[in-house]
Design a protein around this motif. Structure first.
Motif, PDB file in Angstrom:
ATOM      1  N   VAL A 193      -3.273   0.351  -0.253  1.00 42.45           N
ATOM      2  CA  VAL A 193      -4.462   0.190  -1.097  1.00 42.45           C
ATOM      3  C   VAL A 193      -5.377  -0.882  -0.497  1.00 42.45           C
ATOM      4  O   VAL A 193      -6.600  -0.715  -0.426  1.00 42.45           O
ATOM      5  CB  VAL A 193      -4.076  -0.174  -2.556  1.00 42.45           C
ATOM      6  N   GLU A 232      -7.282   0.609   2.345  1.00 47.37           N
ATOM      7  CA  GLU A 232      -8.344   1.515   1.865  1.00 47.37           C
ATOM      8  C   GLU A 232      -9.528   0.737   1.299  1.00 47.37           C
ATOM      9  O   GLU A 232     -10.665   1.188   1.383  1.00 47.37           O
ATOM     10  CB  GLU A 232      -7.800   2.435   0.765  1.00 47.37           C
ATOM     11  N   CYS A 233      -9.253  -0.393   0.696  1.00 47.70           N
ATOM     12  CA  CYS A 233     -10.330  -1.181   0.084  1.00 47.70           C
ATOM     13  C   CYS A 233     -11.081  -2.028   1.110  1.00 47.70           C
ATOM     14  O   CYS A 233     -11.997  -2.773   0.747  1.00 47.70           O
ATOM     15  CB  CYS A 233      -9.768  -2.106  -0.996  1.00 47.70           C
ATOM     16  N   GLU A 260      -8.845  -2.847  -8.313  1.00 46.86           N
ATOM     17  CA  GLU A 260      -8.392  -1.534  -7.842  1.00 46.86           C
ATOM     18  C   GLU A 260      -6.869  -1.527  -7.635  1.00 46.86           C
ATOM     19  O   GLU A 260      -6.165  -0.602  -8.050  1.00 46.86           O
ATOM     20  CB  GLU A 260      -9.120  -1.217  -6.516  1.00 46.86           C
ATOM     21  N   ALA A 261      -6.365  -2.577  -6.985  1.00 49.64           N
ATOM     22  CA  ALA A 261      -4.924  -2.636  -6.712  1.00 49.64           C
ATOM     23  C   ALA A 261      -4.143  -2.674  -8.023  1.00 49.64           C
ATOM     24  O   ALA A 261      -3.125  -1.998  -8.176  1.00 49.64           O
ATOM     25  CB  ALA A 261      -4.602  -3.851  -5.849  1.00 49.64           C
ATOM     26  N   LYS A 283      -5.077  -1.563 -10.967  1.00 50.27           N
ATOM     27  CA  LYS A 283      -5.190  -0.289 -11.677  1.00 50.27           C
ATOM     28  C   LYS A 283      -4.273   0.759 -11.042  1.00 50.27           C
ATOM     29  O   LYS A 283      -3.482   1.412 -11.719  1.00 50.27           O
ATOM     30  CB  LYS A 283      -6.655   0.174 -11.641  1.00 50.27           C
ATOM     31  N   ARG A 284      -4.358   0.878  -9.743  1.00 50.00           N
ATOM     32  CA  ARG A 284      -3.594   1.954  -9.097  1.00 50.00           C
ATOM     33  C   ARG A 284      -2.095   1.681  -9.119  1.00 50.00           C
ATOM     34  O   ARG A 284      -1.283   2.591  -9.236  1.00 50.00           O
ATOM     35  CB  ARG A 284      -4.107   2.169  -7.672  1.00 50.00           C
ATOM     36  N   PHE A 285      -1.714   0.422  -9.020  1.00 50.51           N
ATOM     37  CA  PHE A 285      -0.283   0.090  -9.065  1.00 50.51           C
ATOM     38  C   PHE A 285       0.264   0.384 -10.462  1.00 50.51           C
ATOM     39  O   PHE A 285       1.347   0.950 -10.624  1.00 50.51           O
ATOM     40  CB  PHE A 285      -0.072  -1.375  -8.690  1.00 50.51           C
ATOM     41  N   ASP A 286      -0.517   0.010 -11.448  1.00 47.86           N
ATOM     42  CA  ASP A 286      -0.112   0.247 -12.835  1.00 47.86           C
ATOM     43  C   ASP A 286       0.058   1.746 -13.095  1.00 47.86           C
ATOM     44  O   ASP A 286       1.036   2.180 -13.702  1.00 47.86           O
ATOM     45  CB  ASP A 286      -1.171  -0.372 -13.768  1.00 47.86           C
ATOM     46  N   GLU A 287      -0.907   2.542 -12.618  1.00 49.43           N
ATOM     47  CA  GLU A 287      -0.819   3.991 -12.810  1.00 49.43           C
ATOM     48  C   GLU A 287       0.469   4.547 -12.207  1.00 49.43           C
ATOM     49  O   GLU A 287       1.117   5.410 -12.764  1.00 49.43           O
ATOM     50  CB  GLU A 287      -2.009   4.691 -12.144  1.00 49.43           C
ATOM     51  N   LYS A 288       0.822   4.011 -11.036  1.00 52.38           N
ATOM     52  CA  LYS A 288       1.969   4.579 -10.315  1.00 52.38           C
ATOM     53  C   LYS A 288       3.315   3.991 -10.762  1.00 52.38           C
ATOM     54  O   LYS A 288       4.304   4.704 -10.850  1.00 52.38           O
ATOM     55  CB  LYS A 288       1.765   4.327  -8.819  1.00 52.38           C
ATOM     56  N   GLU A 312       1.207  -3.889 -13.963  1.00 54.52           N
ATOM     57  CA  GLU A 312       0.264  -4.463 -12.998  1.00 54.52           C
ATOM     58  C   GLU A 312       0.936  -5.529 -12.151  1.00 54.52           C
ATOM     59  O   GLU A 312       1.757  -6.293 -12.655  1.00 54.52           O
ATOM     60  CB  GLU A 312      -0.902  -5.123 -13.734  1.00 54.52           C
TER      61      GLU A 312
END
Ligand code: GLA
Length: 377
Positions: free
Chosen positions: A315, A318-319, A350-351, A353-358, A362
């Motif tokens: 991530v 990508e950022c 972003e990190a 959010k995406r970590f939490d989703e996966k 957080e």
């Protein structure tokens, strides 16, 4: 914030007056991971998170210790037969015993401690614990042991009482840390240099995955043994100074796994020096590129990363983050990230959010504040 006041108050309430207060920090490491026990260069700095201890000699042969964060007390005498059962108390016991082995006349004492170095985050909470007691007991019992030996006392505690065959980096950083400075330490000669570290236009932040993989056996010690086997095959005491040419020349005589481990170490040794040069030029882009390379090596060759940390580094890439990698011994913990100021907030959001989703939670964010080493408060 370390609860210094709470530590002092707790001490007063259970053991009475007259305690002295000490603190010793955790650490970050910019580059040079798993290099200390190979005799190479590392690049750590102490942080503003640490362990605070209130300590007072009690004139007996017993230690009474209270771990405020756990609400637990341990009582033990300072002989091998009385090694405490609590894992945390073994650090204190080990430090006392290692000091005694070096002629330090450490007697009984009462103590309360607490800390804010996150556990299992790769920031060396255990070195902070060892160092605060090595430093405090050295002062209070007038042992006259120098800073290098205090660091070795912490390391020997890990080796002999906690089962981890660690290098010297963490305890060294915890004792010798200096505000605003990283330290380049030669782990073979123990010579070191302070480097002012103020990456203008960048921030250094840690993302704590809050993941700790409990692995069967001791993968850290296994890595060390791999390195020792390769060094022996090369006819060296330590892996430091090995080259890819020489490694390739003995490739048939070592396992594919050991080959990969050594390939990582050789690359990492080179990167530490590259980062030092880049820092002197203020070239943070090169520093960052080396950090990404280190991550790749730790993940693919040294195999001390894990899915969650690989994800955080991906991530970051990508950022457009300048550099990102897993920090510390591995198998969970934090990534260390060098991020341009203007990118930082967006990257962190972003990190998270995406970590939490996966992964369903957080990661925590810590700003790195390079601070002083062990001291009396
Ligand atoms: C742990 C050990 C250190 C060092 C790092 C990896 O923190 O305690 O000695 O080997 O891992 O760089």
């Amino acid at each position: 914030m370390i609860e210094t006041k709470a530590v002092a108050e707790k001490f007063a309430s259970i053991y009475g007056s007259g305690a002295s207060l000490f603190v010793s920090p955790g650490r970050i490491n910019l580059i040079g991971e798993h290099i200390d026990y190979n005799g190479g260069f590392v690049f750590p700095g102490a942080v503003d998170k640490g362990i605070v201890a209130a300590v007072r000699p009690n004139g007996t042969d017993r230690v009474r210790a209270f771990a405020l964060d756990l609400g637990e007390e341990a009582v033990f005498r300072l002989d091998e037969a009385d090694k405490p059962v609590q894992a945390w108390a073994c650090y204190l016991f080990g430090v006392c015993r290692e000091m005694q082995k070096r002629g330090g006349e450490v007697g009984g004492f009462d103590t309360v401690f607490a800390g804010d170095v996150p556990l299992g985050a790769g920031m060396s909470s255990s070195a902070a614990l060892e160092s605060v007691y090595a430093f405090a007991l050295n002062e209070l019992f007038g042992c006259g042991i120098d800073g290098f030996e205090l660091a070795r006392i912490g390391q020997a505690t890990e080796h002999n009482y906690c089962g981890v065959k660690c290098g010297i980096m963490d305890q060294f950083a915890s004792i010798f840390g200096k505000k605003g400075h990283l330290m380049r330490l030669d782990c073979r000669s123990m010579e070191f240099e302070y480097f002012p570290f103020d990456p203008e236009g960048y921030r250094l932040v840690l993302l704590d995955s809050r993941v700790k993989h409990e692995l069967v056996g001791s993968p850290y010690n296994d890595r060390r043994v791999s390195c020792e086997r390769v060094a022996a095959a090369l006819g060296q005491e330590l892996l430091r100074g090995a080259t890819m040419e020489r490694l390739d020349a003995i490739r048939e005589r070592i396992s594919p796994e050991d080959y990969k481990r050594a390939r990582y170490v050789i690359g990492e040794e080179r990167r530490v020096l590259e980062v030092c040069d880049a820092l002197q030029r203020g070239d943070y882009e090169t520093v960052g590129a080396c950090m990404f390379e280190t991550h790749r090596g730790m993940s693919e060759d040294y195999e001390v990363s894990c899915e969650e940390l690989d994800f955080l580094v991906a991530v970051a890439r990508e950022c457009g983050v300048t550099g990102s990698r897993i920090m510390g011994g591995g198998f969970g913990g934090c990534t260390i990230n060098l991020v341009r100021d203007e990118l930082c907030d967006a990257f962190l959001a972003e990190a998270q959010k995406r970590f939490d989703e996966k992964y369903g939670h957080e990661p925590w964010v810590y700003d790195v504040v390079i601070s002083d080493g062990a001291r009396r408060l």
